[in-house]
Design an enzyme around this catalytic site. Structure first.
Site, PDB file in Angstrom:
ATOM      1  N   ASN A 200       0.851  -1.196   0.000  1.00 40.01           N
ATOM      2  CA  ASN A 200       0.000   0.000   0.000  1.00 40.01           C
ATOM      3  C   ASN A 200       0.888   1.249   0.000  1.00 40.01           C
ATOM      4  O   ASN A 200       2.109   1.142  -0.051  1.00 40.01           O
ATOM      5  CB  ASN A 200      -0.931  -0.024   1.218  1.00 40.01           C
ATOM      6  CG  ASN A 200      -0.153  -0.101   2.513  1.00 40.01           C
ATOM      7  OD1 ASN A 200       0.594   0.805   2.844  1.00 40.01           O
ATOM      8  ND2 ASN A 200      -0.300  -1.211   3.232  1.00 40.01           N
ATOM      9  N   ASP A 269      -4.420  -6.332   5.287  1.00 43.41           N
ATOM     10  CA  ASP A 269      -5.521  -7.094   5.893  1.00 43.41           C
ATOM     11  C   ASP A 269      -5.589  -8.500   5.307  1.00 43.41           C
ATOM     12  O   ASP A 269      -6.077  -9.426   5.948  1.00 43.41           O
ATOM     13  CB  ASP A 269      -6.857  -6.382   5.660  1.00 43.41           C
ATOM     14  CG  ASP A 269      -6.963  -5.112   6.490  1.00 43.41           C
ATOM     15  OD1 ASP A 269      -6.472  -5.121   7.636  1.00 43.41           O
ATOM     16  OD2 ASP A 269      -7.513  -4.115   5.994  1.00 43.41           O
ATOM     17  N   LYS A 279       8.257 -17.352 -10.783  1.00 42.67           N
ATOM     18  CA  LYS A 279       7.519 -16.192 -11.267  1.00 42.67           C
ATOM     19  C   LYS A 279       6.225 -16.630 -11.961  1.00 42.67           C
ATOM     20  O   LYS A 279       6.261 -17.566 -12.776  1.00 42.67           O
ATOM     21  CB  LYS A 279       8.425 -15.440 -12.252  1.00 42.67           C
ATOM     22  CG  LYS A 279       7.856 -14.140 -12.727  1.00 42.67           C
ATOM     23  CD  LYS A 279       8.789 -13.498 -13.752  1.00 42.67           C
ATOM     24  CE  LYS A 279       8.042 -12.391 -14.460  1.00 42.67           C
ATOM     25  NZ  LYS A 279       8.632 -12.089 -15.754  1.00 42.67           N
ATOM     26  N   ASP A 298      -4.798  -9.918  13.097  1.00 39.43           N
ATOM     27  CA  ASP A 298      -4.915  -8.515  13.495  1.00 39.43           C
ATOM     28  C   ASP A 298      -3.982  -8.250  14.685  1.00 39.43           C
ATOM     29  O   ASP A 298      -4.290  -8.600  15.829  1.00 39.43           O
ATOM     30  CB  ASP A 298      -6.374  -8.191  13.860  1.00 39.43           C
ATOM     31  CG  ASP A 298      -6.591  -6.698  13.959  1.00 39.43           C
ATOM     32  OD1 ASP A 298      -5.730  -6.008  14.541  1.00 39.43           O
ATOM     33  OD2 ASP A 298      -7.613  -6.209  13.450  1.00 39.43           O
ATOM     34  N   ILE A 299      -2.857  -7.636  14.391  1.00 40.45           N
ATOM     35  CA  ILE A 299      -1.820  -7.423  15.413  1.00 40.45           C
ATOM     36  C   ILE A 299      -2.365  -6.558  16.556  1.00 40.45           C
ATOM     37  O   ILE A 299      -2.219  -6.871  17.736  1.00 40.45           O
ATOM     38  CB  ILE A 299      -0.588  -6.722  14.798  1.00 40.45           C
ATOM     39  CG1 ILE A 299      -0.071  -7.517  13.593  1.00 40.45           C
ATOM     40  CG2 ILE A 299       0.508  -6.514  15.836  1.00 40.45           C
ATOM     41  CD1 ILE A 299       0.934  -6.780  12.732  1.00 40.45           C
ATOM     42  N   PHE A 315      -4.574   3.093  14.924  1.00 44.05           N
ATOM     43  CA  PHE A 315      -4.868   4.103  13.916  1.00 44.05           C
ATOM     44  C   PHE A 315      -6.057   3.595  13.107  1.00 44.05           C
ATOM     45  O   PHE A 315      -6.306   2.396  13.036  1.00 44.05           O
ATOM     46  CB  PHE A 315      -3.670   4.311  12.982  1.00 44.05           C
ATOM     47  CG  PHE A 315      -2.772   5.437  13.405  1.00 44.05           C
ATOM     48  CD1 PHE A 315      -1.942   5.294  14.510  1.00 44.05           C
ATOM     49  CD2 PHE A 315      -2.757   6.642  12.717  1.00 44.05           C
ATOM     50  CE1 PHE A 315      -1.125   6.332  14.919  1.00 44.05           C
ATOM     51  CE2 PHE A 315      -1.941   7.684  13.112  1.00 44.05           C
ATOM     52  CZ  PHE A 315      -1.122   7.529  14.217  1.00 44.05           C
ATOM     53  N   LYS A 329     -13.744   0.552  15.635  1.00 45.81           N
ATOM     54  CA  LYS A 329     -12.472  -0.162  15.871  1.00 45.81           C
ATOM     55  C   LYS A 329     -12.033  -0.017  17.330  1.00 45.81           C
ATOM     56  O   LYS A 329     -11.504  -0.955  17.921  1.00 45.81           O
ATOM     57  CB  LYS A 329     -11.371   0.390  14.940  1.00 45.81           C
ATOM     58  CG  LYS A 329     -11.481  -0.158  13.527  1.00 45.81           C
ATOM     59  CD  LYS A 329     -10.479   0.455  12.564  1.00 45.81           C
ATOM     60  CE  LYS A 329     -10.783  -0.043  11.153  1.00 45.81           C
ATOM     61  NZ  LYS A 329     -10.135   0.693  10.089  1.00 45.81           N
ATOM     62  N   LYS A 333     -11.909  -3.622  18.968  1.00 48.40           N
ATOM     63  CA  LYS A 333     -10.563  -4.135  19.232  1.00 48.40           C
ATOM     64  C   LYS A 333     -10.128  -3.868  20.678  1.00 48.40           C
ATOM     65  O   LYS A 333      -9.001  -4.151  21.047  1.00 48.40           O
ATOM     66  CB  LYS A 333      -9.564  -3.507  18.261  1.00 48.40           C
ATOM     67  CG  LYS A 333      -9.843  -3.828  16.790  1.00 48.40           C
ATOM     68  CD  LYS A 333      -8.665  -3.455  15.891  1.00 48.40           C
ATOM     69  CE  LYS A 333      -9.017  -3.632  14.422  1.00 48.40           C
ATOM     70  NZ  LYS A 333      -7.847  -3.529  13.539  1.00 48.40           N
TER      71      LYS A 333
HETATM   72  O1  PMT Z   1       3.055   5.988   6.566  1.00 46.71           O
HETATM   73  P1  PMT Z   1       2.528   7.323   6.108  1.00 46.71           P
HETATM   74  O2  PMT Z   1       2.704   7.539   4.622  1.00 46.71           O
HETATM   75  O3  PMT Z   1       3.059   8.467   6.923  1.00 46.71           O
HETATM   76  O4  PMT Z   1       0.934   7.310   6.312  1.00 46.71           O
HETATM   77  C1  PMT Z   1       0.408   7.273   7.615  1.00 46.71           C
HETATM   78  C2  PMT Z   1      -0.764   6.297   7.721  1.00 46.71           C
HETATM   79  C3  PMT Z   1      -1.927   6.832   6.908  1.00 46.71           C
HETATM   80  C4  PMT Z   1      -0.358   4.921   7.211  1.00 46.71           C
HETATM   81  C5  PMT Z   1      -1.103   6.209   9.256  1.00 46.71           C
HETATM   82  O5  PMT Z   1      -1.476   7.473   9.716  1.00 46.71           O
HETATM   83  C6  PMT Z   1      -2.257   5.225   9.486  1.00 46.71           C
HETATM   84  O6  PMT Z   1      -3.423   5.538   9.394  1.00 46.71           O
HETATM   85  N1  PMT Z   1      -1.900   3.959   9.807  1.00 46.71           N
HETATM   86  C7  PMT Z   1      -2.847   2.847   9.939  1.00 46.71           C
HETATM   87  C8  PMT Z   1      -3.232   2.375   8.573  1.00 46.71           C
HETATM   88  C9  PMT Z   1      -4.194   1.224   8.607  1.00 46.71           C
HETATM   89  O7  PMT Z   1      -3.820   0.134   8.270  1.00 46.71           O
HETATM   90  O8  PMT Z   1      -5.377   1.514   9.090  1.00 46.71           O
HETATM   91  P2  PMT Z   1      -6.605   0.429   9.242  1.00 46.71           P
HETATM   92  O9  PMT Z   1      -7.774   1.264   9.548  1.00 46.71           O
HETATM   93  O10 PMT Z   1      -6.633  -0.457   8.060  1.00 46.71           O
HETATM   94  O11 PMT Z   1      -6.144  -0.426  10.484  1.00 46.71           O
HETATM   95  C10 PMT Z   1      -6.566  -0.138  11.805  1.00 46.71           C
HETATM   96  C11 PMT Z   1      -5.496  -0.469  12.801  1.00 46.71           C
HETATM   97  O12 PMT Z   1      -5.278  -1.881  12.838  1.00 46.71           O
HETATM   98  C12 PMT Z   1      -4.126   0.157  12.523  1.00 46.71           C
HETATM   99  O13 PMT Z   1      -3.594   0.587  13.768  1.00 46.71           O
HETATM  100  C13 PMT Z   1      -3.317  -0.997  11.963  1.00 46.71           C
HETATM  101  O14 PMT Z   1      -1.911  -0.864  12.275  1.00 46.71           O
HETATM  102  C14 PMT Z   1      -3.924  -2.192  12.677  1.00 46.71           C
HETATM  103  N2  PMT Z   1      -3.842  -3.466  11.960  1.00 46.71           N
HETATM  104  C15 PMT Z   1      -4.493  -3.643  10.778  1.00 46.71           C
HETATM  105  C16 PMT Z   1      -4.453  -4.896  10.168  1.00 46.71           C
HETATM  106  C17 PMT Z   1      -3.723  -5.937  10.778  1.00 46.71           C
HETATM  107  N3  PMT Z   1      -3.631  -7.135  10.214  1.00 46.71           N
HETATM  108  N4  PMT Z   1      -3.111  -5.719  11.931  1.00 46.71           N
HETATM  109  C18 PMT Z   1      -3.155  -4.524  12.533  1.00 46.71           C
HETATM  110  O15 PMT Z   1      -2.541  -4.329  13.605  1.00 46.71           O
END
Ligand code: PMT
Length: 398
Positions: A200, A269, A279, A298-299, A315, A329, A333
């Site tokens: 991403n 995700d 390949k 989901d960490i 985040f 969330k 979570k």
């Molecule tokens: O890196 P930059 O270019 O500076 O951009 C910053 C950012 C936009 C990436 C950052 O501000 C941000 O929003 N990070 C979280 C991105 C994200 O994956 O959001 P989400 O809404 O999909 O996930 C929610 C939360 O679950 C996040 O804290 C994520 O780290 C966590 N997660 C998601 C999936 C997973 N398998 N494990 C997780 O821990």
């Protein structure tokens, strides 16, 4: 505070008192000539700590040697700084405890010169001052007025209240002092075959800015980072990973030993069910290719479920219904806080220098306006420290 030998040393005793009144912890170092002007007992009584004066003191080396002493400090202030002390510091001499501390200091250094006006105006003193300024030392004063020697002019040490106010205004609050903070940053890469992957647009800037802000706030920082093009923050423990599974393993292993976890990484995700060994070849008779993806672990949610969980901050990156998804969330979570940002529009978020956040917690929220990610990170770190303190206070009184 380092006190060198000038009549203004008596004013430094008042400076210690004022700093302590503001809540600062003060340790005093005196040169031999400073002790001719004011007794170490005065500083000991005012600071509440033993005064240090010898560079090579067997007892002090055992307990708090000169390196430990300066490592302990958030700020070193040399007041008064005589012409001799300025000369030694500007030339890197280290023949007593004060000058050695200066040389070993990595924290901000403030210097309040005090001397006869002719000594202050002497070219060599002014050259030393310029040199110290060019080394990043902050000079406070001196002031103009009557001098102890009977002359009038520049050379009086600034008033203790002015020095104290300047230090209090400019010293960042070390709101995470002594805490261990674990931060995830950047994207993950989920391999399809040896040469292709799904990823991403995360640059890691937000997570790295948070790591720097946490370090500045006095924390010990572990940064688990996906592949990014950024220089690692100096003094953070960096763990570089590539996939969501690797990030999961690194974080779940480390989280219980940390006080705070901040999940700023954009973790995939879903990842390919199968990573092909060779390949993936283009097939002439196929116009489409179907990939089967499987959910990653989901960490963030798993960290929040740990028995000895750290204060857990997630985040949320959303293209629509930001508040609703973020709050969902937060609850689903079981997080302590969530920082929500818009992505996919021209509103900060992924791979930009700026960002804005809507931060939510149970029964509260705060909007952090669009600004440079470094400044935003500092604001978020203060908010996290404040909320964590508040919740700990509540738990302790419950
Ligand atoms: O890196 P930059 O270019 O500076 O951009 C910053 C950012 C936009 C990436 C950052 O501000 C941000 O929003 N990070 C979280 C991105 C994200 O994956 O959001 P989400 O809404 O999909 O996930 C929610 C939360 O679950 C996040 O804290 C994520 O780290 C966590 N997660 C998601 C999936 C997973 N398998 N494990 C997780 O821990």
């Amino acid at each position: 505070m380092a006190v060198s030998g000038g009549i203004a040393a008596y004013k430094s005793a008042e400076l210690v008192r004022l700093l302590r009144k503001q809540g600062a912890k003060v340790r005093v170092v005196m040169t031999r000539s400073a002790m001719q002007f004011v007794s170490p007992l005065t500083f000991q009584a005012l600071s509440g700590n033993p005064v240090h004066s010898e560079l090579l003191d067997a007892d002090e080396e055992n307990s708090m040697g000169h390196i430990n002493l300066v490592r302990w400090a958030d700020v070193l202030v040399i007041a008064p700084a005589t012409a001799n002390t300025l000369a030694k510091c500007s030339h890197g001499l280290a023949d007593d405890l004060l000058s050695t501390l200066y040389l070993a200091a990595t924290c901000p250094v403030y210097v309040a010169p005090a001397m006869n006006q002719a000594m202050w105006h002497k070219t060599v003193t002014q050259e030393n001052i310029q040199k110290l300024k060019s080394h990043g030392v902050i000079i406070i004063g001196p002031e103009q007025g009557d001098q102890a020697c009977g002359e009038t002019g520049f050379g009086r040490m600034s008033e203790p209240l002015a020095i104290c106010n300047r230090l209090m205004d400019e010293t960042p609050t070390r709101c995470l002092s002594g805490l261990k903070v674990l931060i995830s940053a950047g994207p993950t890469r989920e391999p399809l075959d040896p040469v292709r992957y799904i990823t991403n647009r995360s640059s890691g800037k937000m997570g790295y800015a948070l790591a720097n802000a946490a370090l500045k706030a006095g924390a010990k920082v572990t940064l688990v980072s996906g592949p990014v093009m950024l220089s690692p923050p100096v003094n953070a423990d960096l763990i570089s990973v590539e996939t969501a599974a690797q990030m999961h393993a690194a974080i779940i292993g480390k989280a219980p030993a940390h006080d705070i976890y901040i999940g700023a990484a954009a973790v995939a995700d879903y990842s390919p069910m199968i990573t092909e060994q060779g390949k993936i070849k283009k097939q002439d008779d196929q116009t489409t290719l179907t990939l089967t993806l499987q959910k990653t672990r989901d960490i963030l949610a798993e960290v929040a479920q740990l028995v000895n969980r750290p204060f857990t901050v997630g985040f949320a990156a959303e293209t629509h219904d930001l508040e609703q998804y973020a709050k969902d969330k937060l609850t689903r979570k079981n997080l302590d806080m969530i920082a929500a940002n818009w992505v996919g529009r021209d509103l900060g978020g992924f791979d930009s220098e700026q960002n804005a956040l809507q931060v939510f917690w149970k029964n509260g929220q705060k909007n952090l306006a669009m600004t440079d990610k470094n400044q935003l990170a500092e604001q978020l770190i203060s908010l996290i420290a404040e909320r964590r303190e508040y919740e700990r206070g509540n738990k302790n009184t419950a």
